[in-house]
Design a protein around this motif. Structure first.
Motif, PDB file in Angstrom:
ATOM      1  N   ARG A 166     -11.460  -2.880  -7.444  1.00 18.51           N
ATOM      2  CA  ARG A 166     -10.315  -3.103  -6.539  1.00 18.51           C
ATOM      3  C   ARG A 166      -9.082  -3.511  -7.337  1.00 18.51           C
ATOM      4  N   ASN A 169      -7.685  -0.238  -8.981  1.00 16.60           N
ATOM      5  CA  ASN A 169      -7.169   0.780  -8.078  1.00 16.60           C
ATOM      6  C   ASN A 169      -6.012   0.325  -7.200  1.00 16.60           C
ATOM      7  N   THR A 170      -5.893  -0.978  -6.977  1.00 11.20           N
ATOM      8  CA  THR A 170      -4.809  -1.470  -6.121  1.00 11.20           C
ATOM      9  C   THR A 170      -3.707  -2.165  -6.905  1.00 11.20           C
ATOM     10  N   THR A 247      -4.749   8.590  -1.083  1.00 10.88           N
ATOM     11  CA  THR A 247      -4.578   8.286  -2.506  1.00 10.88           C
ATOM     12  C   THR A 247      -4.337   6.794  -2.712  1.00 10.88           C
ATOM     13  N   ASN A 248      -4.658   6.313  -3.927  1.00 12.42           N
ATOM     14  CA  ASN A 248      -4.400   4.916  -4.251  1.00 12.42           C
ATOM     15  C   ASN A 248      -3.155   4.794  -5.132  1.00 12.42           C
ATOM     16  N   SER A 277      -8.439   1.932   3.119  1.00 16.04           N
ATOM     17  CA  SER A 277      -7.894   0.856   2.282  1.00 16.04           C
ATOM     18  C   SER A 277      -9.009   0.084   1.575  1.00 16.04           C
ATOM     19  N   GLY A 280      -9.361   1.240  -1.730  1.00 15.11           N
ATOM     20  CA  GLY A 280      -8.175   1.132  -2.570  1.00 15.11           C
ATOM     21  C   GLY A 280      -7.054   2.062  -2.171  1.00 15.11           C
ATOM     22  N   ALA A 281      -7.257   2.899  -1.136  1.00 21.55           N
ATOM     23  CA  ALA A 281      -6.201   3.812  -0.700  1.00 21.55           C
ATOM     24  C   ALA A 281      -5.012   3.014  -0.188  1.00 21.55           C
ATOM     25  N   SER A 282      -3.819   3.535  -0.475  1.00 21.53           N
ATOM     26  CA  SER A 282      -2.589   2.835  -0.090  1.00 21.53           C
ATOM     27  C   SER A 282      -1.865   3.619   1.005  1.00 21.53           C
ATOM     28  N   ASN A 285       1.683   5.060   0.187  1.00 19.32           N
ATOM     29  CA  ASN A 285       1.938   6.242  -0.636  1.00 19.32           C
ATOM     30  C   ASN A 285       2.594   7.365   0.147  1.00 19.32           C
TER      31      ASN A 285
END
Length: 689
Positions: A166, A169-170, A247-248, A277, A280-282, A285
């Motif tokens: 995490r 990726n974040t 995507t992250n 999320s 780690g997806a944002s 983006n």
């Protein structure tokens, strides 16, 4: 004894002439996106609006107007998605589409690191660790640092890896992740940092790379090695990204770095379907894409080809309440369809009975079970339904089960291959050594120290002296390694065959259900035979692991026509004629823990939207009025309908109430002589009346 490896048939070169465009024409918005010229393009593609078809036509249009196929990069979230898109593009432009570079972010990073990594300090013969291997290496670091003692509370290897991943990726600090998600370990921040430092050093010394490193190294080259970055970015003139909402932060940075020399980037996605999320997806983006790429053209796809208008009216209302979103309202040319059902049930038992009853009604009316799905927020929410379906003989399949590469016997055989490919792979040595009868943790560590002192030569194991009870197995393993090292040209199928001569006997001793596991190894051997060499096979299977091992899957049905039970996350990208969404009550959907954080609550709303938009023809949303904390108590709470189904949403639905179960009629009251006992007199007498 294992069977002989399969023969390998080499396919002929395949050439297909461009047949010209076929099928239904694109709608105006799809065509505008497909035929966009130079510069950044953001396609906001609502659920069921044909975004894959649009992206396929975009690839075909670029090739048709003269773009070199090999200078087009198509990034998807699965290799299969890329292959499907390029196969569909072939129908439009012929074999040229096969020269397009397509695949996942991780697979593309792997390919680039093999080529450019040595110039950045990453030897090209690195080994990719899957999540299980990474967790095992994290455990080694934890143990070496003396943090594995049970007398002190410290994160387990799985938790450590989750925190580490995490963080990468974040880009959240470890301190923030601990404070927000693991407050019980906040005081161990320093020790956790020591584990991560040791883990990082072990990977470097042993030439190991985990999934997160693939993206991290790609991003680092683009941002910190200008000469290499220019070479990598110059490989492609056009970049297309599918499912951009998933995507992250690292992937967004990579995309910006790859477009340093041009702005020919196309991103396709739907902000309303950003639900990952936890991986780690944002969500930011896709919202920030127009800011990140100045001059972005935005094309919105709103014509839906999946659902009825009645279903779209409901889903449009659900997502209209989102705090941040790209404005769109889905519509369809399809006629007919009744309003979605909003079904109130007395309790979970009534909800379960309703679903089973309605599934049988639909099936008897001609709907295949495989075209019906029951979706829930979390897997445990189908427990009662599974019991009822089994009792009624309704076949079902619960998506999930044992992952192929998570099965112990498969990981065992892969460990043999990994240590042959990279003798410094400490995790694989440890796993293989512990397979041998008579070898435990201490002996395995001593053997690894001996091998390391011998320059990580696999044949040096023969010089290690094991405990007496392990000598026979040790001798067999040492002989196997010596034979395989002496025959480097052995094809991969034969190599696995040699390994199985030792391992199959160990497997039979360890497992009572040996046969299905041996069948898995046969399948592994067949998969391996289709790869050019050991390195290609190990990389491929790490980057795109098979989903499940069917022999050992639990809860699956053997019939083809089966009802699907699934979490909403697992259902994303799928569609069915009929969809049930269960437990639409606050505390269940949205989950209780999400109600305290506005960002998490918004993701729960998007998750509800994704669930509802899976339905083509019928949507049924159910909620119990009463919830019991356990089946062993009479205490219950009154459930509140999910906050996402407010008055405006309810007006687009039809309310349905499940009536009480039919109870057997009471026997008629007895008639006849005067009662022989006066109960009220007895009660009065108790108190002296």
């Amino acid at each position: 004894m294992s069977k002989a490896p399969p023969r390998v048939y080499v396919p002929r070169p395949r050439e297909v002439r461009p047949p010209g465009e076929g099928g239904a024409p694109l709608n105006p918005e799809q065509r505008a996106a497909a035929e966009h010229g130079e510069g950044p393009l953001l396609i906001i593609a609502g659920a069921g609006t044909g975004k894959t078809r649009t992206l396929v036509h975009r690839v075909a249009h670029l090739i048709a107007r003269g773009a070199a196929p090999e200078r087009i990069l198509l990034l998807t979230f699965t290799r299969r998605a890329a292959q499907e898109m390029l196969a569909r593009a072939e129908r439009l432009v012929g074999s040229a589409s096969h020269r397009v570079a397509g695949g996942t972010f991780h697979a593309t990073a792997h390919r680039l690191l093999r080529r450019f990594g040595p110039a950045a300090g990453i030897a090209s013969d690195f080994t990719i660790m899957d999540q299980g291997d990474a967790e095992d290496l994290m455990q080694l670091s934890r143990a070496v640092l003396g943090l594995a003692e049970k007398k002190q509370r410290f994160p387990k290897k799985e938790t450590l890896h989750a925190i580490y991943s995490r963080h990468v990726n974040t880009e959240y600090t470890v301190e923030r992740i601990l404070a927000e998600e693991y407050p019980q370990f906040a005081e161990r921040l320093g020790d956790i940092g020591r584990v991560f430092a040791d883990y990082t050093e072990r990977k470097a010394q042993r030439n190991l790379v985990d999934y997160d490193d693939l993206l991290l190294f790609w991003s680092a080259i683009l941002e910190q090695a200008p000469t290499l970055a220019d070479k990598i970015a110059a490989l492609y003139d056009h970049i297309l990204v599918d499912e951009y909402q998933d995507t992250n932060v690292l992937q967004a940075r990579i995309l910006r770095g790859m477009c340093r020399a041009h702005k020919n980037v196309t991103a396709v996605g739907d902000d309303a379907q950003s639900i990952y999320s936890f991986r780690g997806a944002s969500f930011r983006n896709i919202l920030d894409f127009p800011t990140d790429f100045e001059g972005t053209t935005i094309v919105t796809l709103e014509q839906n080809y999946r659902s009825t208008q009645a279903i779209l009216d409901t889903t449009n209302e659900v997502i209209a309440r989102a705090a941040e979103r790209f404005s769109k309202r889905l519509w369809t040319a399809r006629g007919g369809g009744e309003k979605p059902w909003l079904v109130a049930c007395q309790d979970e038992r009534a909800q379960t009975r309703f679903v089973a009853d309605r599934v049988l009604e639909l099936h008897e009316a001609g709907t295949a079970l495989s075209e019906i799905a029951v979706l829930v927020r979390a897997g445990y929410m189908t427990a009662d339904l599974e019991i009822e379906l089994t009792a009624r003989g309704i076949p079902f399949e619960k998506w999930g089960g044992i992952k192929f590469l998570e099965a112990a016997h498969v990981k065992d055989v892969l460990a043999f291959l990994r240590l042959l490919e990279n003798p410094r792979d400490e995790v694989s040595w440890y796993r293989v050594l512990l397979l041998l009868p008579g070898i435990g943790d201490v002996t395995a560590r001593s053997a690894i120290e001996h091998i390391a002192a011998s320059g990580w030569d696999p044949t040096s194991l023969a010089g290690f002296t094991p405990p007496p009870k392990a000598r026979e197995a040790h001798t067999r393993l040492a002989a196997l390694l010596a034979a395989l090292v002496a025959a480097p040209s052995l094809d991969l199928g034969a190599e696995i065959g040699h390994i199985r001569r030792l391992y199959d006997d160990l497997l039979r001793e360890r497992y009572d259900d040996a046969e299905p596991r041996l069948n898995d190894l046969e399948q592994l051997q067949t998969i391996a035979a289709s790869h050019a060499d050991r390195a290609a096979f190990l990389s491929s299977i790490a980057l795109e692991p098979p989903a499940a091992t069917r022999d050992l899957a639990q809860g699956g049905a053997t019939e083809d026509d089966v009802l699907v039970l699934s979490t909403v996350h697992s259902a994303k990208g799928k569609e069915w004629d009929v969809v049930f969404v269960l437990w639409a009550a606050d505390g269940f959907f949205p989950l209780a823990r999400a109600t305290e954080d506005p960002a998490e609550l918004e993701e729960e709303r998007r998750l509800m939207y994704v669930a509802m938009t899976r339905a083509r023809n019928e949507l049924l949303v159910t909620y119990p009025l009463h919830a019991y904390p356990s089946r062993y108590t009479a205490d219950y709470s009154l459930d509140q309908l999910s906050r996402f189904i407010d008055r405006g949403v309810r007006e687009t639905m039809q309310r349905v109430v499940v009536g009480p179960e039919n109870e057997p009629a009471a026997p008629p009251a007895p008639t006849g002589p005067t009662p022989t006992v006066d109960l009220r007199a007895i009660l009065r007498g108790r108190f002296g009346v």
